[in-house]
Design a protein around this motif. Structure first.
Motif: not given
Length: 218
Positions: A36-51
């Motif tokens: 995963c792109a590192p900046e998407l882990w727990f990003a406040p303004d974008a979905d990431g792996p959890w979503e």
């Protein structure tokens, strides 16, 4: 493989590998966490792996659950029958129970889920909030009898989802059909292991097949 940036990227990666752990695994670089792109882990303004887990689980293109060392992983639709054959050792659940290879608690848990997809909190309530619930649900996921079919999020007063999401459990057969899920039962479980090992060997050529076989056994 390029960094994963969307749920579609995640699903495509699972389809490419065939089997993919969510968290870092015994094989460096072989996990959603690392791809995963590192900046998407727990990003406040974008979905990431959890979503992305929910859309992936709902897609019909892969299955999600605790499939690797009691931790989360994905298997593609294509390779689900062989993984189920391997992990179940060719048994459907009732036959496993009849042969004394599953406990009564596991049977009660499996039977409740087999009635249809159910949220984890509702499942606990139906079973009387039993001791050992998490251990049992994890064991049945590792054996490919149960999977996480979706995640339902609580919403705030503005309708915005928050939190980790509540798992909705189902039997793989409810999502993909019994005939499909058990289609690899015509093979010995060791043959399914060999097939899965060859698939990962193509994707991870630097890893010894023996290590991949151990990896796939969970």
């Amino acid at each position: 493989m390029d960094h994963l940036r969307t749920a579609e990227d995640l699903i495509a990666a699972v389809e490419s590998f065939g089997f993919l752990p969510f968290f870092r695994s015994a094989i460096p670089g072989f996990s959603v966490e690392e791809l995963c792109a590192p900046e998407l882990w727990f990003a406040p303004d974008a979905d990431g792996p959890w979503e992305w887990k929910g859309p992936a689980a709902r897609s019909g293109r892969c299955l999600y659950g605790k499939l690797y060392r009691k931790k989360a992983a994905f298997v593609s639709r294509e390779w689900l029958p062989d993984l189920a054959n391997l992990r179940r050792d060719g048994y459907d659940f009732d036959a496993r129970y009849d042969d004394g290879l599953a406990s009564r608690k596991d049977k009660d848990l499996y039977d409740a889920v087999a009635q249809g997809p159910i949220l984890s909190k509702e499942l606990k309530k139906r079973l009387g909030d039993p001791k050992g619930f998490e251990t049992g649900i994890t064991r049945l996921q590792m054996q490919c009898y149960i999977c996480a079919a979706d995640f339902v999020y609580l919403r705030d007063k503005h309708g915005t989802p928050y939190g980790w999401g509540v798992a909705k459990y189902a039997a793989p057969e409810a999502l993909f059909g019994e005939e499909f899920v058990t289609s690899a039962y015509v093979r010995e479980p060791r043959e399914s292991l060999e097939r899965l090992t060859r698939q990962l060997s193509r994707m991870l050529p630097g890893i010894p097949p023996e290590q991949l076989a151990v990896f796939l056994k969970g």
